[in-house]
Write a protein that holds these residues in place. Structure first.
Motif, mmCIF file in Angstrom:
data_model
loop_
_atom_site.group_PDB
_atom_site.id
_atom_site.type_symbol
_atom_site.label_atom_id
_atom_site.label_comp_id
_atom_site.label_asym_id
_atom_site.label_seq_id
_atom_site.Cartn_x
_atom_site.Cartn_y
_atom_site.Cartn_z
ATOM 1 N N GLY A 209 0.780 -1.222 0.000
ATOM 2 C CA GLY A 209 0.000 0.000 0.000
ATOM 3 C C GLY A 209 0.814 1.274 0.000
ATOM 4 N N SER B 282 -5.334 10.685 4.128
ATOM 5 C CA SER B 282 -5.154 9.378 3.512
ATOM 6 C C SER B 282 -3.718 8.897 3.599
ATOM 7 C CB SER B 282 -5.605 9.421 2.049
ATOM 8 O OG SER B 282 -4.841 10.369 1.318
ATOM 9 N N LYS C 56 -3.465 -2.484 3.865
ATOM 10 C CA LYS C 56 -3.838 -1.130 3.460
ATOM 11 C C LYS C 56 -5.275 -0.833 3.890
ATOM 12 C CE LYS C 56 -4.030 2.014 -0.480
ATOM 13 N NZ LYS C 56 -3.850 2.168 -1.941
ATOM 14 N N TRP D 1 -8.979 1.347 4.616
ATOM 15 C CA TRP D 1 -9.949 2.313 4.106
ATOM 16 C C TRP D 1 -9.842 3.562 4.964
ATOM 17 C CZ3 TRP D 1 -13.932 3.533 0.756
ATOM 18 C CH2 TRP D 1 -14.898 4.447 1.204
ATOM 19 N N VAL D 2 -9.783 4.734 4.344
ATOM 20 C CA VAL D 2 -9.621 5.993 5.068
ATOM 21 C C VAL D 2 -10.747 6.936 4.669
ATOM 22 C CG1 VAL D 2 -8.104 7.944 5.577
ATOM 23 C CG2 VAL D 2 -7.118 5.691 5.116
ATOM 24 N N ALA E 212 -9.933 5.146 9.850
ATOM 25 C CA ALA E 212 -9.274 4.164 8.982
ATOM 26 C C ALA E 212 -9.521 2.780 9.579
ATOM 27 C CB ALA E 212 -7.781 4.443 8.869
ATOM 28 N N CYS F 192 -2.938 5.808 6.279
ATOM 29 C CA CYS F 192 -2.484 4.614 5.556
ATOM 30 C C CYS F 192 -1.112 4.184 6.048
ATOM 31 C CB CYS F 192 -2.484 4.881 4.057
ATOM 32 S SG CYS F 192 -1.985 3.457 3.055
ATOM 33 N N ASN F 193 -0.206 5.139 6.186
ATOM 34 C CA ASN F 193 1.134 4.802 6.646
ATOM 35 C C ASN F 193 1.130 4.322 8.090
ATOM 36 O OD1 ASN F 193 2.190 5.440 4.178
ATOM 37 N ND2 ASN F 193 2.894 7.479 4.767
#
Length: 1440
Positions: free
Chosen positions: A185, A922, A1037, A1039-1040, A968, A926-927
């Motif tokens: 991701g 995002s 990865k 969902w945000v 997220a 994500c990170n």
């Protein structure tokens, strides 16, 4: 001098980089991270550099100066004798890497050789040695180039700690790492470059310069040695030294010592015997089976050899068939000695990397003359091995998951073949020659690329099952099935099927089982399939369904849009029918005419009534599920019926039939929760009752205490849930009759007491009675089997205890009882309880006002259900970072508890760190998930968890801006926002059943999806944190989604899968609206889910929101004083503020929960996983109530440090920002046997299985330091009452932790603030970083932090990442890049000599290869004498 060395030897260092000379050492301020030994070894190497250089020999011996350059500026980290690692590379390496994101480094590990056991047979104490080489290269660098540079033969790659594969010469290692990170991701090339150099990544992908050696694997594959051997049972033969080999199914004895050139004696062992010879030491007798059995005696030299051979040979002789299992051994060829075992009939080579060529390659498999079964699945073959077609004796062949695109014509040679598995390939057609396999009866074609049913199946007359799940068959013509008259079972699930049609009315008579699940069918007419017995058509879009009922036995049609079901004639053979989650408004009449129906599921439809009384009076119906409909009445029972389970929950029933319990004498399960019942029917018409009812759920009705008298007839009752009704009392005489009761839930009523007759229920193990008005503790602690007691949210004042408590008591929840006072005697009696939850008693201070001023407040609840352990963890931080922000999360490990707890401890830290790199929602969210996935280390290889994280923050950097909520998630944890009384879903459920695009992605990547919709039969989720061995099918990865908050937003609900499977979004919102208090609301949600039938772990978090138009929650200043409440007298003070510093009066709000646990006494309390705890002194008198402030107008003092210009005239108390969260650790084992508890006990974790939970912030709650007078902070005067420090850890005697903080105490003892260590993730917490990401304060500072969980000192387990030790590094540059490196190095300016000063803020350095975190504190805000220096941050490598 360090700078001079760097300047004078710069060219030498560059030469070393180009030539790849071995270098020892570690990281200085600017040095390359080369040595990866444990801290103690690194430190010794640093002290003895001359010895290290002198010990070098060979080609690299002349480059001693390079070692010194790479070891420059090493610093000691306190008293721990370790080197602080700041970065992997020096400045020149970093400059070269920054020039192009396609450059990077590859970490090459050496092979690990397990030490051989000594002669005594005991385990060796030495540790395996592994060399680590850092190779600078680019994404275009091939394996061939790397091997040529380091003069090696091959490179190997290992994914997720699993199999090891030899890389092809043309493969590019760095590109493989980049591709792996991109598939996870990561999108930013710079971040990919940074992550590729991270040491934690070795648990996901690791390269070896030579094949790692696994002694245990070698033992199971091949055993050999030279031992004394004698043939036969008589004494005629003499003992002789011979080479002996145990491989496959045979014992091989050479005729000549130390040679295999002569005659080989083969002894088949399957069915034979292996016995101990007692006359000789370490001697075994091997005998073959049969009348012509031969015998060999082998005398071993050591006990270890004897045990190893005995163990392996015993497995062989116990087999009933000649089976050799070599699966999952990373083999490239079959062991050559295996070909001596000519009796082998079954050979399993699954999950290897078999090659065609070589002495043991696939081309040699025809040498097995009796081979019948061959398994070559998961071998990355790419092409069908034609040599297999020469093994004419084969009856079973498995070539699944090998990326095959075609089947050779020679397949027709296998005339004896009966089973052929070709699943998980890329096949789109089959050769006509397969039609000649007349004995083939099983053909697996699932998860390929077929667009139609292969015509060759018409000739395969023995095949009775068409297994084509997961292909691309969009239409099915029933006429095709007519021509394949031998097919009885057809599996076409997951095909995207849109039409099932028949061009004529020809009857399909042979098909008996049809599976059409998870397709796109809108209507289905199978009236011509006259002999159909079982139909699966779940999760389509069916509006109508037509079937033939002649032979129909089972119908599964849930999760469709059915409004009618037509079956003709009446299916008199039908036993099970599932029509749940459809749009049925009535049941067809033919349902009542089914004579053999046993189970009927019609939940979640639109039914308003049941068809007359014929359904309930059926003489065959045993299980009827009609919940979540609109039923207003239940028909009367006319006669005795065999009904055993009846579910009527979530309807509109006001009463039940009076004859229900009189006629349904076999009824064992009844659930009528969430109705409008005011009474229940009697169990009998007399005192004697024949009721067999065992489980009764009456939650969420309007029942009064009168119903208690009606329950006494159910004397077999084991589980009774009667929560959230109108009970004012429970009849004492009636409760004593329920002697078999095991679980009782009376929550949410108006009870003031629980009858003392509860002591008659000797089998009671669970009592839940929260949210009542109970003031007297019930007499339940003398019950012999009591395990869980929940009396939270009541009005308890005291507890009367017996002299001793039952050893079975594991959890006691007394939170929410504001008037409860516990003495030390009481707490000591609770010493063995695994989890004790109590309210913290405190007085109102400025810190409480600050905590109360936030526009949100949370409560949470976790219930283990019928599981033996709790696999759900909650993260709750009301004050996040240094401003008014919040962070909440929930993590569900399903059946493992390790991963949720690790995420609970680390994810807040990671989010805080990522927020320093990016402000894009995002990106940082994500990170955060991807980094947390990496930080799981070895635990994340085989275990995983669903996760959800919510971050409340301002939309911009402007503190006056409105708030936003960023959510997220991965997996099945969900978040719901209540806006204007309506639920607003904020998350995405990543399960294969609910997400079509994820299902397609997993199918394209050729995963095997089992019939229960699980990836490889493991998990139904396509996104998880952990479970990296399922990559690329399961990804981390998330969902945000970001939602702006407004004044209409009332609260936020977080829950796991088990909660929202039972409680809908709308019901959850209505439930919380009716309760309001977040903690009580969370408890009610979990109790409702349990009463609705949930047996799994349940977790819920409720966050009440008070977001105004301008987000301001200020109050006018209040100058009056309030008397403090009475302090908890039984709890002695362990901290007494000194006379010169009254700022140490520590407290926390009474609404926060603390769970106590002790190994020796109840008052020996410690906080786990980096949480902080403190004691408070008894206080009296009055204090000035500070002005309540909000995020827009923060208070002028914080943590006892004066702010210039503040209006305070006296010393302000040091404040704790309370950050409740859940930290729960126990020693229960996972169901899958992969728990860390199976290994050595963890250091710092209480070993008696106790569990401790302190609701404090163990995460990254950074609070900002503000400038003050230019003077050092005053030392705190601590009275060490009841404290001792064995081994540097604080132990508390006869005291109880009653206060909690979100970090460490900021008023520090005897230290300058500029000298304190900063955590890299919080940038402001003074402490050290634990291996799991938690933050604790230094042990030598006298703050109130007890280190309860250190990094365990053991060789394995999920805390160690990477798994092997990494002692020695090398830095190598391939020849193709040497010129480019030279040019980069020539262009560098010489370094300035002389003493250096930290004049460059870390924020001005490169964010990737230096430290990526900007300074936490502006220089103008840090107090201290003289000029304020820039605070340099230090990075702690948490992988070791």
């Amino acid at each position: 001098m360090a700078m001079e060395d760097e300047d004078n030897n710069a060219e030498v260092a560059a030469t070393n980089v180009r030539t790849g000379i071995k270098r020892g050492g570690d990281v200085g301020d600017n040095g390359a991270c080369i040595d990866r030994q444990p801290d103690t070894v690194v430190h010794q190497a640093g002290l003895n550099q001359t010895a290290g250089r002198g010990s070098r020999s060979g080609p690299g011996a002349h480059a001693a100066t390079g070692i010194r350059v790479l070891k420059r500026n090493m610093k000691r980290n306190g008293s721990r004798s370790c080197v602080t690692r700041k970065t992997r590379f020096g400045s020149r390496e970093r400059d070269w890497l920054k020039g192009d994101t396609q450059r990077g480094c590859v970490c090459l590990y050496g092979g690990t050789v397990d030490p051989q056991p000594p002669a005594s047979g005991t385990q060796a104490s030495s540790t395996p040695q592994t060399d680590l080489q850092l190779v600078l290269c680019s994404t275009s660098t091939t394996v061939e180039e790397l091997c040529a540079q380091k003069k090696g033969h091959a490179l190997y790659v290992q994914l997720h700690g699993d199999l090891v594969r030899r890389l092809d010469p043309s493969e590019r290692p760095l590109q493989m790492v980049y591709d792996y990170l991109a598939s996870m991701g990561y999108a930013d090339p710079v971040r990919v470059q940074q992550e590729a150099a991270n040491s934690d990544l070795s648990c996901l992908i690791r390269f070896y310069s030579e094949r790692p050696v696994n002694a245990d694997q070698q033992e199971r594959t091949l055993l050999k040695g030279v031992f004394s051997v004698r043939k036969g049972k008589t004494q005629l033969h003499k003992w002789a030294e011979r080479q002996v080999i145990l491989c496959g199914t045979c014992l091989i004895v050479a005729s000549v010592k130390d040679s295999l050139t002569g005659k080989m004696h083969i002894l088949p062992l399957v069915g034979g015997k292996v016995e101990e010879v007692k006359r000789r030491q370490h001697c075994l007798m091997f005998s073959s089976a049969g009348s012509q059995a031969q015998t060999y005696f082998v005398n071993f030299d050591t006990l270890a050899d004897y045990q190893r051979w005995h163990r392996q040979a015993s497995k062989v002789v116990s087999q009933t068939v000649s089976l050799v299992d070599l699966s999952c051994y990373s083999l490239e060829a079959v062991p050559e000695y295996l070909f001596y075992s000519q009796d082998i009939t079954h050979l399993n080579l699954r999950h290897n990397f078999m090659s065609l060529q070589g002495p043991g390659g696939l081309l040699n498999l025809p040498r097995f003359s009796q081979l019948k079964s061959l398994n070559l699945s998961h071998n990355r073959l790419g092409v069908f091995p034609e040599c297999v077609c020469e093994i004419l004796t084969l009856t079973e062949l498995n070539l699944s998951c090998n990326s095959l695109h075609a089947i050779p014509l020679q397949i027709g040679n296998l005339q004896s073949l009966q089973t052929l598995s070709l699943d998980g390939n890329h096949l789109s057609s089959l050769p006509d020659e397969m039609g000649g396999l007349f004995q083939l009866n099983s053909l697996g074609l699932s998860f390929n690329s077929f667009s139609h049913v292969p015509a060759v199946l018409e000739r395969l007359s023995v095949v009775d099952k068409l297994a084509m799940a997961g292909n691309r068959v969009e239409s099915l013509d029933l006429c095709t099935l007519v021509r394949m008259s031998h097919l009885k079972n057809i599996d076409l699930r997951l095909n995207g099927l849109r039409w099932v049609k028949s061009e004529n009315l020809e009857v399909v008579s042979q098909v008996t089982q049809l599976d059409l699940r998870d397709n796109c069918l809108e209507s289905l007419d199978l009236g011509s399939v006259c002999n159909l017995e079982t139909l699966h058509c779940q999760r389509n879009q069916l509006g109508t369904l037509t079937l033939s009922g002649f032979t129909l036995r089972m119908l599964h049609a849930s999760s469709n849009r059915l409004t009618t079901v037509n079956i003709y004639p009446v299916p008199n053979q039908l036993t099970h029918m599932d029509l749940s989650q459809n749009l049925l408004e009535y049941l067809p009449d033919w349902v009542c005419d089914c004579r053999k129906i046993e189970m009927l599921d019609i939940t979640r439809n639109l039914l308003s009534e049941l068809p007359s009384s014929r359904l309930l009076n059926s003489l065959s119906l045993r299980k009827l599920l009609t919940g979540y409909n609109r039923l207003q009445r239940v028909p009367e029972l006319l006669d005795h019926v065999p009904l055993e389970a009846l579910d009527l929950q979530h309807n509109m029933l006001a009463e039940l039939p009076e004859s229900l319990f009189l006629k349904a004498l076999n009824l064992k399960y009844l659930n009528v929760s969430a109705n409008a019942l005011e009474s229940i029917p009697p169990s009998s018409q007399s005192e004697e009752s024949l009721s067999t009812l065992q489980e009764l759920y009456l939650t969420e009705n309007n029942l009064s205490e009168n119903c208690g008298a009606l329950l006494i007839g159910h004397q077999n009752l084991r589980i009774l849930h009667i929560a959230y009704n109108q009970l004012l009392s429970f009849p004492a005489s009636k409760l004593s009759k329920l002697e078999l009761l095991e679980e009782l839930n009376l929550s949410g009523n108006n009870l003031k007491t629980i009858p003392s007759t509860v002591s008659s229920c000797k089998r009671l193990h669970t009592l839940i009675a929260h949210s009542n008005h109970i003031s007297v503790f019930p007499e339940i602690l003398n019950l012999p089997e009591i395990k869980l007691v929940d009396l939270s949210c009541n009005e308890l004042t005291e507890i009367q205890l017996p002299d001793s408590l039952p050893a079975t008591l594991q959890e006691l929840d007394l939170t929410g009882n504001s008037s409860l006072m516990l003495e030390h005697k009481t707490l000591n009696l609770f010493s063995h309880i695994t989890t004790l939850k109590l309210d913290q008693k405190s007085t109102t201070t400025a810190g409480d006002s600050l905590s109360a001023s936030t526009p949100w407040k949370h409560g949470y609840s976790e219930m283990s259900g019928q599981r033996n352990k709790l696999c759900v963890s909650v993260l709750a931080v009301d004050h996040f970072r240094d401003s008014v922000e919040a962070c909440y999360g929930i993590f569900d490990g399903d059946r493992n508890e390790e991963v949720p707890r690790l995420l609970q401890c680390t994810m807040g830290d990671v989010l805080c760190e990522e927020l320093q790199h990016s402000s894009v929602d995002s990106v940082y969210m994500c990170n955060t998930f991807l980094t947390s996935h990496r930080k799981l280390g070895m635990a994340g290889q085989k275990l995983g968890a669903s996760g959800l994280l919510c971050y409340i923050h301002h939309e911009t950097s402007d503190p006056g801006a409105s708030f936003s909520l960023t959510v997220a998630n991965v997996g099945t944890c969900q978040a719901v926002l209540c806006r204007n009384g309506q639920p607003v879903p904020l998350s995405k459920v990543y399960s294969l059943e609910n997400c079509t695009e994820e299902m397609e992605r997993v199918k394209v990547s050729k995963a095997i999806i089992t019939e229960d919709n699980k990836v490889s039969g493991v998990t139904c989720c396509s996104r998880l944190l952990g479970c990296s061995y399922l990559s690329p099918w399961v990804l981390p990865k998330p969902w945000v989604h970001t939602e702006p908050l407004c004044s209409q937003d009332e609260f936020l609900i977080l829950g796991n899968r088990a909660l929202f499977e039972r409680v809908s979004y709308q019901e959850a919102v209505c439930t919380v609206q009716a309760v309001r208090d977040p903690r009580a609301a969370a408890k009610k949600l979990c109790s409702l889910a349990q009463s609705y039938g949930c047996k799994d772990n349940i977790g819920a978090v409720v966050v009440s929101l008070h977001i105004g138009e301008d987000s301001c929650t200020c109050e006018p200043p209040v100058t009056t004083t309030e008397p403090r409440g009475p302090a908890p007298a039984p709890v002695p003070a362990s901290v007494i503020p000194g006379p010169s510093d009254p700022a140490t009066n520590l407290s926390s709000s009474s609404g926060i929960v603390t769970e106590f646990s002790s190994e020796t006494s109840a008052s020996e309390i410690g906080s786990e996983a980096g949480s902080t705890a403190s004691d408070e002194p008894p206080s009296s008198g009055t204090v000035t109530r500070p002005e309540r402030r909000c995020s827009l107008h923060p208070a002028t003092t914080l943590c006892g440090i004066m702010v210039p210009g503040s209006g305070g005239t006296g010393p302000h108390p040091g404040l704790f920002q309370q950050q409740p969260s859940s930290t729960t650790f126990s020693s229960n084992q996972s169901d899958n046997g992969l728990d860390s508890d199976d290994e050595a006990p963890l250091e710092g974790v209480i070993s008696n299985g106790s569990k401790l939970e302190v609701e404090v912030d163990i995460h990254c709650c950074a609070f900002q330091l503000r400038s003050g007078p230019h003077e050092s902070p005053k030392d705190l005067d601590f009275e060490k009452r009841g404290f001792d420090h064995p081994g540097g850890k604080m132990r508390r005697q006869n005291s109880v932790v009653v206060s909690a903080t979100n970090g460490c105490l900021l008023a520090v003892c005897g230290r300058e603030i500029a000298d304190l260590k900063k955590s890299p993730s919080t940038s402001s917490l003074f402490g050290k970083k634990l291996s799991n990401g938690s933050v604790v304060a230094p042990e030598d500072s006298h703050n109130l932090i007890e280190v309860a969980l250190e990094a365990p000192k053991k060789k394995s387990g999920y805390f160690t990442a990477p798994a092997q030790q990494d002692p020695e590094d090398q830095l190598i540059v391939p020849p193709s890049l040497e010129q480019e490196v030279r040019e980069q190095l020539r262009g560098q300016s010489p370094l300035v000599s002389g003493p250096s000063a930290p004049t460059t803020p870390s924020s001005l350095k490169d964010p990737v290869w230096d430290h990526p975190h900007p300074p936490a504190f502006p220089s103008s805000l840090v107090p201290g004498p003289g000029p304020t220096p820039i605070l340099q941050q230090e990075v702690y490598d948490t992988a070791l």
